[in-house]
Scaffold this motif. Structure first.
Motif, PDB file in Angstrom:
ATOM      1  N   THR A  36       0.716  -1.271   0.016  1.00 56.65           N
ATOM      2  CA  THR A  36      -0.014   0.021   0.039  1.00 56.65           C
ATOM      3  C   THR A  36       0.817   1.223  -0.062  1.00 56.65           C
ATOM      4  O   THR A  36       2.070   1.231   0.097  1.00 56.65           O
ATOM      5  CB  THR A  36      -0.844   0.237   1.110  1.00 56.65           C
ATOM      6  N   ALA A  37       0.209   2.289   0.060  1.00 57.18           N
ATOM      7  CA  ALA A  37       0.985   3.744   0.080  1.00 57.18           C
ATOM      8  C   ALA A  37       1.734   3.818   1.337  1.00 57.18           C
ATOM      9  O   ALA A  37       2.921   4.399   1.370  1.00 57.18           O
ATOM     10  CB  ALA A  37      -0.358   4.721   0.130  1.00 57.18           C
ATOM     11  N   GLU A  38       1.207   3.082   2.395  1.00 57.41           N
ATOM     12  CA  GLU A  38       2.114   3.286   3.653  1.00 57.41           C
ATOM     13  C   GLU A  38       3.283   2.385   3.468  1.00 57.41           C
ATOM     14  O   GLU A  38       4.259   2.728   3.971  1.00 57.41           O
ATOM     15  CB  GLU A  38       1.388   2.522   4.823  1.00 57.41           C
ATOM     16  N   THR A  39       3.187   1.144   2.757  1.00 58.01           N
ATOM     17  CA  THR A  39       4.206   0.409   2.440  1.00 58.01           C
ATOM     18  C   THR A  39       5.301   1.018   1.668  1.00 58.01           C
ATOM     19  O   THR A  39       6.622   1.143   1.895  1.00 58.01           O
ATOM     20  CB  THR A  39       4.008  -1.005   1.829  1.00 58.01           C
ATOM     21  N   TYR A  40       4.851   1.751   0.863  1.00 56.64           N
ATOM     22  CA  TYR A  40       5.673   2.774  -0.027  1.00 56.64           C
ATOM     23  C   TYR A  40       6.559   3.738   0.610  1.00 56.64           C
ATOM     24  O   TYR A  40       7.766   3.766   0.544  1.00 56.64           O
ATOM     25  CB  TYR A  40       4.862   3.230  -1.026  1.00 56.64           C
ATOM     26  N   ILE A  94       3.445  15.366  -7.407  1.00 60.69           N
ATOM     27  CA  ILE A  94       4.761  15.730  -7.338  1.00 60.69           C
ATOM     28  C   ILE A  94       5.235  16.247  -6.073  1.00 60.69           C
ATOM     29  O   ILE A  94       6.145  15.961  -5.399  1.00 60.69           O
ATOM     30  CB  ILE A  94       5.229  16.739  -8.410  1.00 60.69           C
ATOM     31  N   ARG A  95       4.330  17.183  -5.617  1.00 60.11           N
ATOM     32  CA  ARG A  95       4.541  17.898  -4.276  1.00 60.11           C
ATOM     33  C   ARG A  95       4.374  16.747  -3.005  1.00 60.11           C
ATOM     34  O   ARG A  95       5.168  16.476  -2.397  1.00 60.11           O
ATOM     35  CB  ARG A  95       3.186  18.652  -3.954  1.00 60.11           C
ATOM     36  N   LEU A 100       8.261  13.205   0.769  1.00 62.22           N
ATOM     37  CA  LEU A 100       8.845  12.141   1.352  1.00 62.22           C
ATOM     38  C   LEU A 100      10.483  11.742   0.985  1.00 62.22           C
ATOM     39  O   LEU A 100      11.087  10.972   1.853  1.00 62.22           O
ATOM     40  CB  LEU A 100       7.856  10.880   0.914  1.00 62.22           C
ATOM     41  N   PHE A 101      10.820  12.312  -0.048  1.00 63.61           N
ATOM     42  CA  PHE A 101      12.281  12.060  -0.352  1.00 63.61           C
ATOM     43  C   PHE A 101      12.955  13.067   0.009  1.00 63.61           C
ATOM     44  O   PHE A 101      12.756  14.325  -0.046  1.00 63.61           O
ATOM     45  CB  PHE A 101      12.461  12.080  -2.101  1.00 63.61           C
TER      46      PHE A 101
END
Ligand code: SAM
Ligand code: SF4
Length: 459
Positions: A36-40, A94-95, A100-101
């Protein structure tokens, strides 16, 4: 290592079976919705600890008209306004992802793919790049590899000039086939003038690498007709060429039903076309990089292959190994740390996720140690046509013969058939095995038993 390639029809026929193209391992059929988005987000955090450069992929799904053969993820519309709400969501994605990065990580690679990225208006292209630069740090022109897929029917001198201004330094042009009968049958009418004027403009603007896409196996193609297209292409001297095998799978791709099966060249003719293509391109000085790709001897891809520094990702071959890949837009795939992740596929799903402030993750897969080792082996075989066995044993702390005991019988059969040389410390793919590299890789693919039924034929 020699870059020779041998066309052995008997072997090709014997080994002609479905197989994946290994733009990832595990391949996309192993992706699941438990990711999921959380795993990502967890994998992004881990990848920030390791650091390193980034690669960005933007999927622009729109096309003006449909090419009947097309297997890409696209939406056909003539209305340029349809891109507006999509772009607004893309800017938001993109935002969200940039947050997160680690902002110190430099983008060394960027790619716009599709669909047709040049479906966008000049203003829309400017805005997309401006949003990207606002949230990510892009490498300088001489260091970064910034590429875009162009449909020459959707671009002119001004578009090419703008793209260079925006920072693109590599370009690939869709061509497929110049023959009018073939073009009519696949609904892609594109003149030589359209194609070569875009190519000339790219040269004038100083694009570092120009690539052309061709397809063999399209309706009405013959050895002679395709040779004529090749002659014109060779005369134009692009740096790279992709010659894709048309996979006719009308059950999967609806528009392919517009192509009459009877018009498609018979397997025997397809093989002859492939044979002639390889002969002509190698005689013209192109090097066979592998899996449909050819490049000039002084091209970065060829040099990277010679230095064993070639890699493979979703956009094909690459000279950048260590980049984490971030995918933006519908259907796009990313690779972050030890995971692959894919976005939702439809515009409504994408819109819903972004409007809810969520990353539009559909599915993904986390790699375990076994996957990582197999991925490494498959990558080296595809990119180097060789494998250094002690390096694998040392990196993954295993005994090759024990760990891959299941594969030994197949490897010995390949060796007997002249596809490769297998010694205690190395595998070297021979010229007759290069066209069958997918078959060789499948021996190391744990999932290939299921996979075999789902992929297109190797040749
Ligand atoms: C996204 S398109 C390139 C950009 C632009 N949309 C165009 O067509 O010019 C990517 C390439 O995939 C190839 N392709 C698409 N469908 C294919 C199929 N069914 N079999 C083989 N190659 C295919 C074509 O060579 C095409 O140029
Ligand atoms: S080949 Fe390119 S232009 Fe044609 S439908 Fe596919 S993505 Fe669109």
């Amino acid at each position: 290592m020699t870059d020779a390639i041998e066309f052995n029809e008997g072997l090709i026929r014997r080994y002609d079976k479905a197989g994946p193209r290994y733009t990832s391992y595990p391949t996309a059929v192993e992706f699941h919705q438990g990711f999921t988005a959380e795993t990502y987000a967890e994998h992004i955090a881990l990848s920030n600890q390791r650091g390193g450069p980034l690669s960005l992929y933007f999927h622009v799904p729109f096309c003006d008209t449909v090419c009947f053969y097309c297997a890409c993820n696209k939406i056909i519309t003539k209305n340029r306004q349809h891109a507006e709400p999509y772009l607004e969501n893309l800017y938001e994605e993109i935002r969200m992802q940039a947050e997160l990065f680690d902002s110190n990580r430099v983008v060394e690679q960027l790619h716009w793919g599709g669909g047709t990225p040049t479906f966008l208006t000049h203003q829309q292209m400017r805005e997309l790049m401006a949003h990207t630069r606002q949230h990510f740090t892009l490498a300088d022109d001489d260091k970064g590899e910034f590429s875009i897929e162009i449909d020459p029917r959707e671009a002119d001198d001004a578009t090419i000039k703008l793209l260079r201004e925006l920072g693109f330094n590599r370009i690939s042009l869709g061509l497929q086939d110049f023959n009018p009968k073939v073009q009519k049958a696949v609904n892609r009418i594109q003149t030589e003038e359209q194609t070569f004027s875009v190519l000339d403009a790219a040269r004038r603007e100083g694009f570092r690498s120009i690539s052309l896409d061709l397809i063999y196996g399209l309706p009405h193609q013959t050895v002679e007709s395709f040779s004529e297209t090749l002659d014109k292409v060779i005369a134009a001297s692009p740096d790279r060429l992709s010659v894709f095998n048309y996979a006719h799978m009308p059950d999967l791709f609806k528009t392919q039903r517009q192509i009459a099966t009877a018009d498609i060249p018979a397997p025997q003719v397809k093989l002859q076309i492939l044979h002639r293509t390889i002969d002509k391109l190698t005689a013209a000085g192109y090097v066979y990089i592998g899996m449909d790709h050819f490049a000039k001897p002084n091209d970065e891809l060829t040099l990277a292959q010679q230095n064993k520094q070639l890699y493979r990702n979703f956009q094909g071959y690459s000279t950048r190994a260590e980049c984490d890949l971030i995918g933006f837009g519908v259907t796009s795939i990313g690779k972050v740390g030890d995971a692959y992740v894919q976005n939702v596929k439809t515009l409504p799903e994408y819109d819903e996720a972004i409007k809810a402030g969520k990353l539009p993750v559909l599915r993904g897969v986390e790699l375990d140690d076994d996957d990582k080792c197999r991925r490494d082996i498959i990558t080296r075989l595809i990119c180097d046509f060789a494998l250094d066995i002690p390096v694998i044993e040392k990196t993954y702390n295993l005994n090759f013969n024990d760990y891959f005991a299941d594969a030994i019988e197949d490897l010995e059969q390949f060796a007997q058939d002249g596809l490769l040389q297998y010694k205690w410390d190395s595998i070297e793919v021979l010229p007759a095995g290069r066209l069958l590299i997918r078959n060789i890789c499948m021996v190391f693919d744990k999932y290939s038993q299921q996979a075999r039924q789902r992929f297109s034929k190797v040749i």
